[in-house]
Design an enzyme around this catalytic site. Structure first.
Site, PDB file in Angstrom:
ATOM      1  N   TRP A 166       0.823  -1.221   0.000  1.00  0.00           N
ATOM      2  CA  TRP A 166       0.000   0.000   0.000  1.00  0.00           C
ATOM      3  C   TRP A 166       0.848   1.259   0.000  1.00  0.00           C
ATOM      4  O   TRP A 166       0.389   2.321  -0.427  1.00  0.00           O
ATOM      5  CB  TRP A 166      -1.005  -0.009   1.156  1.00  0.00           C
ATOM      6  CG  TRP A 166      -2.189  -0.852   0.775  1.00  0.00           C
ATOM      7  CD1 TRP A 166      -2.363  -2.181   1.040  1.00  0.00           C
ATOM      8  CD2 TRP A 166      -3.311  -0.452  -0.014  1.00  0.00           C
ATOM      9  NE1 TRP A 166      -3.530  -2.618   0.464  1.00  0.00           N
ATOM     10  CE2 TRP A 166      -4.137  -1.581  -0.179  1.00  0.00           C
ATOM     11  CE3 TRP A 166      -3.715   0.747  -0.601  1.00  0.00           C
ATOM     12  CZ2 TRP A 166      -5.327  -1.546  -0.907  1.00  0.00           C
ATOM     13  CZ3 TRP A 166      -4.893   0.791  -1.323  1.00  0.00           C
ATOM     14  CH2 TRP A 166      -5.687  -0.344  -1.465  1.00  0.00           C
ATOM     15  N   ASP A 212     -12.869  -8.988   7.931  1.00  0.00           N
ATOM     16  CA  ASP A 212     -11.917 -10.037   7.542  1.00  0.00           C
ATOM     17  C   ASP A 212     -12.092 -11.223   8.480  1.00  0.00           C
ATOM     18  O   ASP A 212     -12.861 -11.160   9.459  1.00  0.00           O
ATOM     19  CB  ASP A 212     -10.462  -9.507   7.577  1.00  0.00           C
ATOM     20  CG  ASP A 212      -9.592 -10.171   6.504  1.00  0.00           C
ATOM     21  OD1 ASP A 212      -9.541 -11.422   6.490  1.00  0.00           O
ATOM     22  OD2 ASP A 212      -8.977  -9.466   5.696  1.00  0.00           O
ATOM     23  N   GLY A 237     -15.508 -11.869  10.411  1.00  0.00           N
ATOM     24  CA  GLY A 237     -16.528 -12.660   9.735  1.00  0.00           C
ATOM     25  C   GLY A 237     -16.030 -13.242   8.432  1.00  0.00           C
ATOM     26  O   GLY A 237     -14.959 -12.890   7.939  1.00  0.00           O
ATOM     27  N   ASP A 238     -16.876 -14.115   7.881  1.00  0.00           N
ATOM     28  CA  ASP A 238     -16.606 -14.730   6.584  1.00  0.00           C
ATOM     29  C   ASP A 238     -17.479 -13.997   5.578  1.00  0.00           C
ATOM     30  O   ASP A 238     -18.712 -14.004   5.703  1.00  0.00           O
ATOM     31  CB  ASP A 238     -16.995 -16.215   6.679  1.00  0.00           C
ATOM     32  CG  ASP A 238     -16.781 -16.964   5.368  1.00  0.00           C
ATOM     33  OD1 ASP A 238     -16.816 -16.323   4.294  1.00  0.00           O
ATOM     34  OD2 ASP A 238     -16.596 -18.181   5.413  1.00  0.00           O
ATOM     35  N   PHE A 239     -16.857 -13.339   4.591  1.00  0.00           N
ATOM     36  CA  PHE A 239     -17.662 -12.507   3.687  1.00  0.00           C
ATOM     37  C   PHE A 239     -18.600 -13.312   2.780  1.00  0.00           C
ATOM     38  O   PHE A 239     -19.460 -12.756   2.133  1.00  0.00           O
ATOM     39  CB  PHE A 239     -16.821 -11.481   2.917  1.00  0.00           C
ATOM     40  CG  PHE A 239     -15.603 -11.957   2.151  1.00  0.00           C
ATOM     41  CD1 PHE A 239     -15.626 -13.081   1.341  1.00  0.00           C
ATOM     42  CD2 PHE A 239     -14.421 -11.212   2.219  1.00  0.00           C
ATOM     43  CE1 PHE A 239     -14.511 -13.467   0.610  1.00  0.00           C
ATOM     44  CE2 PHE A 239     -13.288 -11.602   1.494  1.00  0.00           C
ATOM     45  CZ  PHE A 239     -13.340 -12.743   0.695  1.00  0.00           C
ATOM     46  N   HIS A 257      -9.476 -11.245  -7.381  1.00  0.00           N
ATOM     47  CA  HIS A 257      -8.533 -12.075  -8.164  1.00  0.00           C
ATOM     48  C   HIS A 257      -8.194 -13.392  -7.459  1.00  0.00           C
ATOM     49  O   HIS A 257      -7.584 -14.265  -8.040  1.00  0.00           O
ATOM     50  CB  HIS A 257      -7.257 -11.277  -8.539  1.00  0.00           C
ATOM     51  CG  HIS A 257      -6.304 -11.027  -7.417  1.00  0.00           C
ATOM     52  ND1 HIS A 257      -5.033 -10.547  -7.638  1.00  0.00           N
ATOM     53  CD2 HIS A 257      -6.419 -11.189  -6.075  1.00  0.00           C
ATOM     54  CE1 HIS A 257      -4.407 -10.419  -6.476  1.00  0.00           C
ATOM     55  NE2 HIS A 257      -5.222 -10.802  -5.523  1.00  0.00           N
ATOM     56  N   ASP A 258      -8.608 -13.515  -6.187  1.00  0.00           N
ATOM     57  CA  ASP A 258      -8.374 -14.778  -5.464  1.00  0.00           C
ATOM     58  C   ASP A 258      -9.430 -15.831  -5.777  1.00  0.00           C
ATOM     59  O   ASP A 258      -9.278 -16.985  -5.379  1.00  0.00           O
ATOM     60  CB  ASP A 258      -8.452 -14.547  -3.944  1.00  0.00           C
ATOM     61  CG  ASP A 258      -7.326 -13.675  -3.430  1.00  0.00           C
ATOM     62  OD1 ASP A 258      -6.303 -13.543  -4.113  1.00  0.00           O
ATOM     63  OD2 ASP A 258      -7.486 -13.128  -2.318  1.00  0.00           O
TER      64      ASP A 258
HETATM   65  C1  LIG Z   1      -5.116 -10.846  -1.131  1.00  0.00           C
HETATM   66  S1  LIG Z   1      -5.622 -10.318   0.422  1.00  0.00           S
HETATM   67  C2  LIG Z   1      -5.950  -8.584   0.134  1.00  0.00           C
HETATM   68  C3  LIG Z   1      -5.895  -7.801   1.408  1.00  0.00           C
HETATM   69  C4  LIG Z   1      -6.191  -6.310   1.276  1.00  0.00           C
HETATM   70  N1  LIG Z   1      -7.487  -6.055   0.715  1.00  0.00           N
HETATM   71  C5  LIG Z   1      -5.092  -5.615   0.502  1.00  0.00           C
HETATM   72  O1  LIG Z   1      -5.298  -5.208  -0.642  1.00  0.00           O
HETATM   73  O2  LIG Z   1      -3.992  -5.439   1.078  1.00  0.00           O
HETATM   74  C6  LIG Z   1      -7.229 -11.017   0.598  1.00  0.00           C
HETATM   75  C7  LIG Z   1      -7.894 -10.742   1.936  1.00  0.00           C
HETATM   76  O3  LIG Z   1      -9.203 -11.348   1.932  1.00  0.00           O
HETATM   77  C8  LIG Z   1      -9.411 -11.963   3.197  1.00  0.00           C
HETATM   78  N2  LIG Z   1     -10.378 -13.070   3.063  1.00  0.00           N
HETATM   79  C9  LIG Z   1     -10.225 -14.209   2.334  1.00  0.00           C
HETATM   80  N3  LIG Z   1     -11.322 -14.980   2.459  1.00  0.00           N
HETATM   81  C10 LIG Z   1     -12.176 -14.320   3.275  1.00  0.00           C
HETATM   82  C11 LIG Z   1     -13.485 -14.594   3.760  1.00  0.00           C
HETATM   83  N4  LIG Z   1     -14.119 -15.727   3.421  1.00  0.00           N
HETATM   84  N5  LIG Z   1     -14.077 -13.694   4.582  1.00  0.00           N
HETATM   85  C12 LIG Z   1     -13.435 -12.547   4.918  1.00  0.00           C
HETATM   86  N6  LIG Z   1     -12.189 -12.221   4.479  1.00  0.00           N
HETATM   87  C13 LIG Z   1     -11.573 -13.102   3.668  1.00  0.00           C
HETATM   88  C14 LIG Z   1      -8.018 -12.473   3.566  1.00  0.00           C
HETATM   89  O4  LIG Z   1      -7.923 -12.773   4.932  1.00  0.00           O
HETATM   90  C15 LIG Z   1      -7.137 -11.323   3.123  1.00  0.00           C
HETATM   91  O5  LIG Z   1      -7.006 -10.362   4.127  1.00  0.00           O
END
Ligand SMILES: C[S@@+](CC[C@H](N)C(=O)[O-])C[C@H]1O[C@@H](n2cnc3c(N)ncnc32)[C@H](O)[C@@H]1O
Length: 346
Positions: A166, A212, A237-239, A257-258
């Protein structure tokens, strides 16, 4: 091919074949503290002095320093028959661990976790899926779960890497659109709060809730935010399952992208439902050109996504399809220097 063209081709071939050596040299010099030492020392130093101060062999240090000169991380001048080394701007800005914009943690993640994982790339290509169980040595329900459950300090290293990035593009990203009419923000998958801090420093009248996973929020609270960051709150939480906090603007930075297309639409639909009318979603991603010919950093990241996640990098039209399927409209994109910004409205 003419002789000069062939010479160019051989040079390109060599550079690419040894690209991983460059990456390792850059990280090793940073990790050993070469750039910090030279940043602190007011005058350039000899390789013998650098080796002595950093506790390495003079022979090994000289090889490393010479390579850093060739790679333009260091400059070298000769005085009284001695080579004296000093940092270039890139080293002072990004490679010294103590620099404000240091990318040390990002390089550490790449060097210690991505690099060894690359040996499984052919498996990923053959099977068309990630190899996180092999790369991280632990299997989980998804890549982020494997990473969070890994005992090797990987989760913290990953968070440090996300945080460091960042410093490269945060301000530019906040300026991509006028977001001042979105004071209540939810950073979905907001990780360490680095994006939230950028948002608040750019839009001081805003508050940001970071959604997150519980393990990530624990780490963020312990290591990255302080009581002074009172405009930031965390929501564990889980989004994909848990209620989405109320907001005018949802930020999804490096999250889509994940995930595979269906999961992206599922998540975006949940955000659309939670979003107030007139509210929006800001997507931060590296966007592929429509002809898929570049930028090369985007193509490289897409390969990493294959190795580590179920996602990929996408074109602007592909993001439009995902956002429209979830109900978002008025989709605008701004190309920025590194990551791109896409704003869509409810
Ligand atoms: C690639 S990282 C990006 C982090 C941040 N947005 C950045 O740009 O620096 C993906 C983020 O999504 C969160 N994440 C993944 N699956 C998730 C879920 N099911 N619920 C909430 N957060 C989740 C991960 O813990 C991580 O912090």
């Amino acid at each position: 091919m003419s002789a000069p063209e062939q010479a160019d081709a051989v040079e390109i071939l060599f550079q690419h074949q040894y690209a991983f050596v460059i990456s390792k040299i850059m990280f090793t010099a940073s990790d050993l503290g070469v750039f910090d030492l030279l940043m602190e020392s007011k005058a350039p130093l000899t390789s013998v002095t650098i080796a002595e101060r950093l506790g390495t062999s003079p022979f090994g240090m000289e090889r490393l320093l010479e390579a850093c000169v060739g790679l333009k991380f260091l400059q070298m001048e000769r005085k009284d028959n001695q080579a004296l080394y000093g940092n270039t701007d890139i080293a002072n800005l990004y490679l010294a661990k103590s620099s404000l914009k240091s990318q040390y943690h990002s390089m550490k993640f790449t060097s210690e976790f991505v690099y060894p994982g690359m040996q499984y790339l052919a498996d990923s290509v053959r099977e068309g899926k990630s190899q996180t169980d092999r790369v991280y040595g632990i299997s989980g329900k998804d890549w982020i779960d494997s990473l969070n459950r890994s005992k090797s300090g990987l989760q913290k290293t990953f968070m440090d890497a996300m945080h460091a990035n960042w410093h490269l593009f945060g301000r530019e990203m906040m300026a991509a659109f006028d977001l001042s009419h979105f004071p209540l923000v939810c950073d979905v998958g907001g990780c360490t709060g680095a994006c939230a801090k950028e948002y608040i420093s750019f839009y001081p009248n805003s508050t940001v809730t970071i959604l997150d996973l519980p393990e990530v929020v624990e780490q963020a609270n312990n290591h990255y935010v302080s009581p002074q960051d009172h405009q930031i709150t965390f929501y564990k939480g889980d989004f994909f399952k848990d209620p989405i906090p109320e907001a005018d603007l949802y930020i999804l930075a490096r999250v889509l992208h994940d995930w595979a297309d269906e999961k992206c639409v599922q998540l975006l639909t949940r955000l659309h439902k939670a979003c107030k009318p007139g509210g929006g979603v800001l997507v931060v991603e590296m966007v592929l050109s429509e002809d898929r010919k570049g930028p090369v950093r985007c193509q490289l990241h897409s390969v990493l996504m294959l190795l580590l996640t179920e996602g990929q990098e996408r074109t602007s039209s592909e993001y439009n399809v995902l956002l429209s399927a979830a109900g978002f409209k008025e989709i605008q994109q701004k190309k920025m220097s590194f990551y791109d910004a896409i704003l869509a409205r409810k």
